[in-house]
Design a protein around this motif. Structure first.
Motif, short mmCIF file in Angstrom:
data_model
loop_
_atom_site.label_atom_id
_atom_site.label_comp_id
_atom_site.label_asym_id
_atom_site.label_seq_id
_atom_site.Cartn_x
_atom_site.Cartn_y
_atom_site.Cartn_z
N LEU A 1 0.83 -1.20 0.00
CA LEU A 1 0.00 0.00 0.00
C LEU A 1 0.86 1.25 0.00
O LEU A 1 1.99 1.25 0.49
N ASN A 2 0.31 2.33 -0.54
CA ASN A 2 0.99 3.62 -0.51
C ASN A 2 0.86 4.20 0.90
O ASN A 2 -0.25 4.42 1.38
N PRO A 3 1.96 4.47 1.59
CA PRO A 3 1.87 4.98 2.97
C PRO A 3 1.15 6.33 3.07
O PRO A 3 0.62 6.66 4.14
N ARG A 4 1.13 7.10 1.98
CA ARG A 4 0.48 8.42 2.02
C ARG A 4 -1.03 8.33 1.92
O ARG A 4 -1.74 9.20 2.39
N SER B 1 7.96 9.31 -6.81
CA SER B 1 6.99 10.40 -6.97
C SER B 1 5.68 10.07 -6.28
O SER B 1 5.11 10.90 -5.56
N PHE B 2 5.18 8.87 -6.47
CA PHE B 2 3.90 8.46 -5.89
C PHE B 2 3.95 8.44 -4.35
O PHE B 2 2.95 8.71 -3.70
N CYS B 3 5.11 8.09 -3.78
CA CYS B 3 5.22 7.94 -2.33
C CYS B 3 5.81 9.17 -1.64
O CYS B 3 5.87 9.21 -0.41
N GLY B 4 6.30 10.13 -2.41
CA GLY B 4 6.82 11.35 -1.81
C GLY B 4 8.18 11.21 -1.19
O GLY B 4 8.46 11.78 -0.12
N GLY C 1 0.94 11.71 -13.24
CA GLY C 1 0.12 12.35 -12.22
C GLY C 1 0.40 11.73 -10.87
O GLY C 1 1.45 11.09 -10.66
N ALA C 2 -0.52 11.90 -9.94
CA ALA C 2 -0.40 11.27 -8.63
C ALA C 2 -0.67 9.77 -8.76
O ALA C 2 -1.13 9.27 -9.80
N ALA C 3 -0.42 9.04 -7.69
CA ALA C 3 -0.59 7.58 -7.69
C ALA C 3 -2.03 7.20 -8.04
O ALA C 3 -2.97 7.73 -7.45
N PRO C 4 -2.22 6.27 -8.98
CA PRO C 4 -3.58 5.81 -9.31
C PRO C 4 -4.26 5.17 -8.12
O PRO C 4 -3.62 4.60 -7.23
N LYS C 5 -5.58 5.26 -8.12
CA LYS C 5 -6.36 4.66 -7.06
C LYS C 5 -6.38 3.15 -7.20
O LYS C 5 -6.44 2.61 -8.30
N GLY C 6 -6.37 2.46 -6.05
CA GLY C 6 -6.42 1.00 -6.07
C GLY C 6 -5.07 0.39 -6.38
O GLY C 6 -4.06 1.07 -6.55
N LEU C 7 -5.05 -0.95 -6.48
CA LEU C 7 -3.82 -1.69 -6.72
C LEU C 7 -3.83 -2.42 -8.05
O LEU C 7 -3.01 -3.32 -8.28
N GLY D 1 -5.95 14.95 -1.86
CA GLY D 1 -6.10 13.63 -1.26
C GLY D 1 -4.87 13.16 -0.53
O GLY D 1 -4.78 11.99 -0.13
N GLY D 2 -3.89 14.06 -0.33
CA GLY D 2 -2.68 13.72 0.40
C GLY D 2 -1.66 12.94 -0.41
O GLY D 2 -0.74 12.36 0.17
N LEU D 3 -1.80 12.94 -1.73
CA LEU D 3 -0.88 12.18 -2.57
C LEU D 3 0.25 13.07 -3.09
O LEU D 3 -0.02 14.13 -3.67
N PRO D 4 1.49 12.66 -2.90
CA PRO D 4 2.62 13.47 -3.39
C PRO D 4 2.73 13.40 -4.92
O PRO D 4 2.28 12.44 -5.56
#
Length: 415
Positions: free
Chosen positions: A121-124, A163-166, A348-354, A383-386
Motif C-alpha cells: 500500500l501507498n503509505p500516504r 513520486s507516488f510515495c513522496g 500524475g499522482a498515484a492511481p487509485k487502487g492496486l 487527497g494527500g498524494l505526493p
C-alpha cells in the motif's frame, strides 16, 4: 511516522548521540509497527544489529527482491522462485556491506520487476498504489521504516514510485552501480537506484557505496541553468503533474536559477518510441527459461506482454539500438547551454487502487539514454498524494544531478 534521514542519522552516530545498534533498533521498531499494514517487506531480520565500521554503520537498508542476498531468499515476486536462496550477494549488496550498512530485509517487487502489482500500500494514502516495480522500497522509506532502500529501473520503476510515495530517489547513470546478481529483464536498460528521505541522503548513500566523495557536492553551491522539457512526444500529463512542475519552476526561478524551455531533437523523440522494442526483445532472452518452462506461472500482465512481443525480429532490435545511440549523442549536445533538465516524474499522482502500478511514459526515455535522474517531491494533492518532478543531467554527471536536485529541493522548501 516521519521519514528517517540517513544523513542526520550519520551525524548523530558520529557525534555519539545515538549508537549504531540503537539506529537499527529504531528501524526494527518502525517495521514492527507499520509493515503489517503497508506490506513493504517480503521478509526482514527482527534480530538485525549494526554491522562493521564504515560510513553507513547504523543504516538499515531494504533490498528489492530481484537483487540477490546470501542471507535472505530472492523470490523475484514470483512463485517460480519461491524459497530460492542465492549463495552470494549481488555486487551492490556487497558494496553496502563494505560501507558498513545493515541489510535488514527484502522489499516487495512486482514479478520480475514487470507489470503485475504487489499488495503493498501507498503509505500516504492506503487506497492508492505505491507504484512499481520497486513498490516495497519506495513504501518502506516513505513510511519511515528505513533510511535507505535499493530498487531498479527498466522503464520508470525508481523515479515513478518515488513520486507516488513522496520520497527522494536517484536512478544513477547506467552502470554506475553494477547489476551483477540482479535478475535481468533488459540488460541495456536495467539500472539499480536508491530511495531515501531527501537528496542529501541519496548523495550520502551513493557516495558511500561507490567511494566517490564528489557525489556529496561542493560547499560552494552553484545556481543551475535549467532546461524545461515537456516531453510532448509522451502525451499530456494530468493536472497534478502539470501543477507540480509549475510550482517547481516558480520556486527555482525565485531562488535565482534560469529556466528555459528546451525542445528535444526529433531523434530523441524517436528513441522514446522505440524503448519498448529494446525492452521486450531483451526480456524474451533474459527470461527465456521462465517463459519456456513456467509460462503459466508468469503473472497475467507480464505473460500477456511477453506473448504479444514474441515475434520481434533481430533486425528491428538492431535498428532500435542504432536509434538509441544517435539519440544519446543528440541529447548530450542539449547540455551545451543548460546544466540539467527538469521534467515530470510521472503522469500524475498515484492511481487509485492496486490494479495498476502507474505509467512509465515520462521515465522510459531517460532510462534508455542512461542518464542520471533524481526525483524531488514538489506538491501534494487534496487527497494527500505526493507528486514529484525529476532533474536529469548528462551521462556520468551524477554529482551535478544531485547538486541541482538539492537546489530544487531547497527552493521548494522555501516557497
Amino acid at each position: 511516522m516521519p521519514m528517517i534521514s540517513l544523513a542526520e542519522l550519520q551525524r548523530r552516530i558520529d557525534r555519539g548521540d545515538l549508537s549504531a545498534d540503537a539506529a537499527i533498533a529504531q528501524s526494527l521498531e518502525a517495521i514492527g509497527a507499520q509493515d503489517e499494514t503497508i506490506g513493504a517487506f517480503v521478509c526482514h531480520d527482527p534480530r538485525a544489529r549494526a554491522a562493521g565500521a564504515g560510513p553507513l554503520r547504523g543504516i538499515a537498508v531494504g533490498i528489492k527482491d530481484i537483487i540477490d542476498t546470501a542471507d535472505f531468499p530472492t523470490e523475484m515476486g514470483s512463485s517460480i522462485y519461491r524459497g530460492w536462496q542465492p549463495r552470494a550477494d549481488a555486487s551492490v549488496v556487497e558494496m553496502l556491506r563494505r560501507a558498513g550498512a545493515t541489510i535488514i530485509g527484502k522489499t516487495t517487487t512486482t514479478a520480475f520487476a514487470s507489470r503485475d502489482p504487489t499488495a503493498t500500500l501507498n503509505p500516504r494514502n492506503h487506497g492508492h498504489t505505491p507504484g512499481g516495480s520497486s513498490s516495497g522500497s519506495a513504501a518502506a522509506v516513505a513510511a519511515g521504516m528505513i533510511p535507505l532502500a535499493l530498487g531498479t529501473q527498466t522503464g520508470g520503476s525508481v523515479i515513478r514510485p518515488a513520486s507516488f510515495c513522496g520520497v527522494a530517489a536517484i536512478k544513477p547513470s547506467y552502470r554506475l552501480l553494477p547489476t551483477v546478481g540482479v535478475k535481468c529483464y533488459s540488460w541495456m536498460l536495467d539500472t539499480v537506484g536508491l530511495f531515501a528521505a531527501g537528496v542529501e541522503d541519496l548523495a550520502h548513500g551513493l557516495s558511500a557505496m561507490t567511494n566517490r566523495p564528489e557525489l556529496l557536492g561542493d560547499a560552494a553551491k552553484t545556481t543551475p541553468r535549467i532546461g524545461l522539457v515537456m516531453q510532448e512526444f509522451a502525451g499530456a500529463p494530468e493536472g497534478s503533474s502539470g501543477q507540480a512542475l509549475r510550482i517547481a519552476v516558480a520556486a527555482v526561478e525565485r531562488a535565482g536559477a534560469s529556466v528555459r524551455t528546451l525542445a528535444m531533437p526529433e531523434i530523441v523523440a524517436e528513441a522514446w518510441r522505440i524503448h519498448p522494442v529494446v525492452q521486450e526483445f531483451e526480456a524474451h532472452q533474459a527470461l527465456a527459461w521462465e517463459y519456456r518452462t513456467h509460462h503459466d506461472e508468469i503473472p497475467p500482465l507480464m505473460r500477456e506482454k511477453l506473448d504479444e512481443n514474441v515475434g520481434i525480429k533481430p533486425a528491428t532490435y538492431d535498428e532500435a539500438r542504432a536509434i538509441a545511440n544517435r539519440a544519446r549523442r543528440a541529447l548530450a549536445k542539449s547540455f551545451d547551454d543548460v546544466d540539467v533538465l527538469l521534467t515530470f516524474s510521472a503522469p500524475g499522482a498515484a492511481p487509485k487502487g492496486l490494479a495498476s502500478t502507474g505509467d512509465a511514459r515520462f521515465n522510459r526515455l531517460w532510462t534508455l539514454m542512461g542518464v542520471p535522474c533524481v526525483n524531488i517531491p514538489a506538491d501534494v494533492t487534496d487527497g494527500g498524494l505526493p507528486v514529484g518532478v525529476q532533474i536529469i543531467a548528462g551521462f556520468g554527471d551524477d554529482a551535478r544531478a544531485l547538486s541541482a536536485a538539492r537546489f530544487v529541493e531547497e527552493a521548494l522548501a522555501r516557497r
